[in-house]
Structure formats: C-alpha cells, structure tokens
Design an enzyme around this catalytic site. Structure first.
Site, PDB file in Angstrom:
ATOM      1  N   LYS A  87       2.240   5.321 -27.890  1.00 59.76           N
ATOM      2  CA  LYS A  87       2.499   4.693 -26.588  1.00 59.76           C
ATOM      3  C   LYS A  87       3.493   5.503 -25.763  1.00 59.76           C
ATOM      4  O   LYS A  87       3.268   5.751 -24.588  1.00 59.76           O
ATOM      5  CB  LYS A  87       3.084   3.270 -26.758  1.00 59.76           C
ATOM      6  CG  LYS A  87       2.201   2.294 -27.490  1.00 59.76           C
ATOM      7  CD  LYS A  87       2.793   0.894 -27.447  1.00 59.76           C
ATOM      8  CE  LYS A  87       4.144   0.739 -28.138  1.00 59.76           C
ATOM      9  NZ  LYS A  87       4.109   0.844 -29.587  1.00 59.76           N
ATOM     10  N   ARG A 115       6.089  -7.772 -26.408  1.00 61.06           N
ATOM     11  CA  ARG A 115       5.859  -7.692 -27.847  1.00 61.06           C
ATOM     12  C   ARG A 115       5.659  -9.072 -28.460  1.00 61.06           C
ATOM     13  O   ARG A 115       5.413  -9.168 -29.658  1.00 61.06           O
ATOM     14  CB  ARG A 115       7.052  -7.025 -28.506  1.00 61.06           C
ATOM     15  CG  ARG A 115       6.803  -5.528 -28.765  1.00 61.06           C
ATOM     16  CD  ARG A 115       7.889  -5.085 -29.603  1.00 61.06           C
ATOM     17  NE  ARG A 115       7.900  -3.922 -30.380  1.00 61.06           N
ATOM     18  CZ  ARG A 115       8.329  -2.731 -29.996  1.00 61.06           C
ATOM     19  NH1 ARG A 115       8.598  -2.483 -28.762  1.00 61.06           N
ATOM     20  NH2 ARG A 115       8.457  -1.781 -30.867  1.00 61.06           N
ATOM     21  N   ARG A 174       8.165  11.451 -38.309  1.00 63.83           N
ATOM     22  CA  ARG A 174       8.547  11.618 -36.902  1.00 63.83           C
ATOM     23  C   ARG A 174       9.986  12.104 -36.751  1.00 63.83           C
ATOM     24  O   ARG A 174      10.903  11.609 -37.370  1.00 63.83           O
ATOM     25  CB  ARG A 174       8.389  10.274 -36.180  1.00 63.83           C
ATOM     26  CG  ARG A 174       8.825  10.342 -34.727  1.00 63.83           C
ATOM     27  CD  ARG A 174       8.213   9.243 -33.915  1.00 63.83           C
ATOM     28  NE  ARG A 174       8.853   7.953 -34.130  1.00 63.83           N
ATOM     29  CZ  ARG A 174       8.534   6.863 -33.427  1.00 63.83           C
ATOM     30  NH1 ARG A 174       7.577   6.907 -32.523  1.00 63.83           N
ATOM     31  NH2 ARG A 174       9.156   5.729 -33.675  1.00 63.83           N
ATOM     32  N   ARG A 178      14.828   8.804 -36.425  1.00 65.34           N
ATOM     33  CA  ARG A 178      15.353   7.505 -35.991  1.00 65.34           C
ATOM     34  C   ARG A 178      15.665   6.655 -37.218  1.00 65.34           C
ATOM     35  O   ARG A 178      14.918   6.675 -38.194  1.00 65.34           O
ATOM     36  CB  ARG A 178      14.284   6.783 -35.148  1.00 65.34           C
ATOM     37  CG  ARG A 178      14.313   7.178 -33.701  1.00 65.34           C
ATOM     38  CD  ARG A 178      13.126   6.657 -32.949  1.00 65.34           C
ATOM     39  NE  ARG A 178      12.828   5.243 -33.131  1.00 65.34           N
ATOM     40  CZ  ARG A 178      11.913   4.585 -32.426  1.00 65.34           C
ATOM     41  NH1 ARG A 178      11.216   5.204 -31.492  1.00 65.34           N
ATOM     42  NH2 ARG A 178      11.686   3.308 -32.642  1.00 65.34           N
ATOM     43  N   ARG A 228       8.577  -3.022 -39.683  1.00 66.46           N
ATOM     44  CA  ARG A 228       8.147  -2.987 -38.273  1.00 66.46           C
ATOM     45  C   ARG A 228       6.640  -3.239 -38.173  1.00 66.46           C
ATOM     46  O   ARG A 228       6.172  -3.887 -37.243  1.00 66.46           O
ATOM     47  CB  ARG A 228       8.510  -1.635 -37.639  1.00 66.46           C
ATOM     48  CG  ARG A 228      10.007  -1.516 -37.382  1.00 66.46           C
ATOM     49  CD  ARG A 228      10.424  -0.097 -37.102  1.00 66.46           C
ATOM     50  NE  ARG A 228       9.909   0.422 -35.856  1.00 66.46           N
ATOM     51  CZ  ARG A 228       9.716   1.716 -35.612  1.00 66.46           C
ATOM     52  NH1 ARG A 228       9.974   2.612 -36.552  1.00 66.46           N
ATOM     53  NH2 ARG A 228       9.270   2.098 -34.455  1.00 66.46           N
TER      54      ARG A 228
HETATM   55  P1  AMP Z   1      10.296   0.987 -30.026  1.00 63.35           P
HETATM   56  O1  AMP Z   1      11.014   2.219 -29.626  1.00 63.35           O
HETATM   57  O2  AMP Z   1       9.409   0.443 -28.934  1.00 63.35           O
HETATM   58  O3  AMP Z   1       9.575   1.129 -31.355  1.00 63.35           O
HETATM   59  O4  AMP Z   1      11.419  -0.142 -30.242  1.00 63.35           O
HETATM   60  C1  AMP Z   1      12.435   0.011 -31.211  1.00 63.35           C
HETATM   61  C2  AMP Z   1      13.047  -1.349 -31.528  1.00 63.35           C
HETATM   62  O5  AMP Z   1      13.608  -1.915 -30.331  1.00 63.35           O
HETATM   63  C3  AMP Z   1      12.084  -2.412 -32.025  1.00 63.35           C
HETATM   64  O6  AMP Z   1      11.844  -2.295 -33.421  1.00 63.35           O
HETATM   65  C4  AMP Z   1      12.830  -3.685 -31.659  1.00 63.35           C
HETATM   66  O7  AMP Z   1      13.914  -3.915 -32.547  1.00 63.35           O
HETATM   67  C5  AMP Z   1      13.436  -3.319 -30.316  1.00 63.35           C
HETATM   68  N1  AMP Z   1      12.509  -3.658 -29.204  1.00 63.35           N
HETATM   69  C6  AMP Z   1      11.957  -2.782 -28.302  1.00 63.35           C
HETATM   70  N2  AMP Z   1      11.184  -3.435 -27.422  1.00 63.35           N
HETATM   71  C7  AMP Z   1      11.227  -4.746 -27.760  1.00 63.35           C
HETATM   72  C8  AMP Z   1      10.618  -5.917 -27.248  1.00 63.35           C
HETATM   73  N3  AMP Z   1       9.796  -5.882 -26.191  1.00 63.35           N
HETATM   74  N4  AMP Z   1      10.894  -7.095 -27.863  1.00 63.35           N
HETATM   75  C9  AMP Z   1      11.732  -7.153 -28.918  1.00 63.35           C
HETATM   76  N5  AMP Z   1      12.323  -6.095 -29.464  1.00 63.35           N
HETATM   77  C10 AMP Z   1      12.091  -4.891 -28.898  1.00 63.35           C
END
Ligand code: AMP
Length: 213
Positions: A9, A84, A121, A154, A165
């Site tokens: 994404k 989400r 990654r 990360r 996740r």
């Molecule tokens: P990502 O980089 O999109 O994988 O997001 C990393 C982490 O940020 C996720 O595992 C959540 O802990 C938090 N996070 C990001 N976007 C959201 C969202 N829309 N709702 C809830 N938690 C989020």
C-alpha cells in the site's frame, strides 16, 4: 488503499500520489513521526504499535481528520492504512462533504507472502525508501542506494509482531472488504505481481471509474 500489512500500500500510494498530484496520507507514518519526536500522542500510541495492535479509533480519527482538513486535501487524497475498522470507515463517510467519493483499492496478497515480505523489510531512516533483505536488497548491506541513509527494521516487523498484525488484520480490517463491496466501490488488485504491474492495475481501476472522471 486497503490490504494486509506489507501488501505494498505504502509503495503504491507514494507512486500514485506523485502521478495524481494528491497527498499520500499514511496513518502509520503519522504515528511513527509522533513516536520519533516523542510527542504526547506518540507516547499514547507506542504500546499499541509495538505489540501490533490497532491504535484506538478515537485517537486515529482525531489525528486523521486534523490532517485531511488541511487545504492540500481539498481535491482528494490517498489514504494508506486508513480505515482499518468499520467504525473508522463509518466516521470517514460521515465526515465527507457532498460530492466526495470513495474508491477502495484492495491489494490482495497471501499471508505466506506477507510473512516473507515483512520479515525481510528494511526502511531507510532518512528518506523512507523500502528494501527487502531477501527479495530486493540494497546494493550495500544496511545502506540506502538513493541517499546513503542507514537502513533499519521496524520494531513491528519482528516475526512475532508480524503474526499479531496479520491476526488483527483478519479480525478487524478484513470485514471492510465486505463493507465496501456492498457499497459497490471495492476494486480488487492482484498484489503479488511486480510493482509496475500492480501500479498499472491501480491506474486501470481509477481510470475506469466514471464517478471520478
Ligand atoms: P502501518 O504502517 O500502516 O502498518 O501502521 C503501523 C501501526 O500503526 C499499526 O500496526 C497500528 O498500530 C497503527 N495504525 C496505523 N493506522 C491505523 C489505523 N487506521 N487504525 C489503528 N491503528 C493504526
């Protein structure tokens, strides 16, 4: 943009953002920025992020709405990692103005591929460029090809967190696919193809959508 963590994404949204001239808004990136600056919001979300859990909806929504109310989002934006949960999608819909339209672009990638992608990654600390230790390594180990910045893994890409996740994705985020399918705005993209091919599929769906013309 919808899809499991590691489905591409972020990479695709960054490219589309350039080509469409719309801002790329990643809630994950916004949270990571707060974490690195150790802001009060960063402190509130740290434990959720490190354990692979979702940040509570009210925190995400406040931050997201504050961001998309800025003038650069007036003609639209690419949302990456948001919504989400169903309540987040409902809140987004309520906040839309008349004439605003949603297109839900879903990158389909199997759990097996996700595990391979995320465990390898690496991201550049300086410019954010993403590599994969096994699938797409940088020329010099640990160093970014583009800006010579340091590459890091990360915290939430550690295998035990990745599994969590993915569980969270299946339980809380996947129901969004049905939600948007019922509204007739879901478009599925084969996310395991090359990045160029995935981008082409995305473009095809955007161009084919008469509502966006
Ligand atoms: P990502 O980089 O999109 O994988 O997001 C990393 C982490 O940020 C996720 O595992 C959540 O802990 C938090 N996070 C990001 N976007 C959201 C969202 N829309 N709702 C809830 N938690 C989020």
């Amino acid at each position: 943009m919808l899809g499991p963590p590691g489905s591409g994404k972020g990479t695709q949204a960054a490219q589309l953002s350039k080509e469409l001239g719309l801002p790329h808004i990643s809630t994950g990136d916004l949270f990571r920025e707060h974490l690195s600056k150790n802001t009060p919001l960063g402190q509130r979300v740290k434990a959720f992020m490190e354990s692979g859990q979702l940040v509570p909806d009210e925190i995400v929504l406040e931050m997201l709405f504050e961001r998309i109310s800025k003038p650069d989002c007036a003609s639209g934006c690419l949302l990456d990692g948001f919504p989400r949960t169903i309540p987040q999608a409902e809140a987004l819909e309520k906040a839309l103005s008349q004439g605003d339209k949603i297109l839900a672009l879903n990158l389909e990638v199997s759990d097996e591929t996700i595990l391979k992608r995320l465990s390898g990654r690496l991201s550049c600390k300086k410019c954010g460029q993403v590599y994969n230790r096994f699938l797409a390594p940088s020329q010099k180990e640990g160093v970014c090809d583009r800006c010579q910045g340091t590459l890091y893994q990360r915290d939430d890409d550690r295998p035990e967190v990745v599994r969590e996740r993915l569980n969270v994705y299946h339980k809380q985020t996947k129901p969004l696919l049905d939600y948007y399918r019922r509204k007739g705005v879901l478009r599925n993209i084969k996310g395991e193809e090359t990045p160029e091919n995935v981008l082409q599929q995305l473009w095809r769906e955007i161009e084919a959508d008469e509502r966006l013309a």
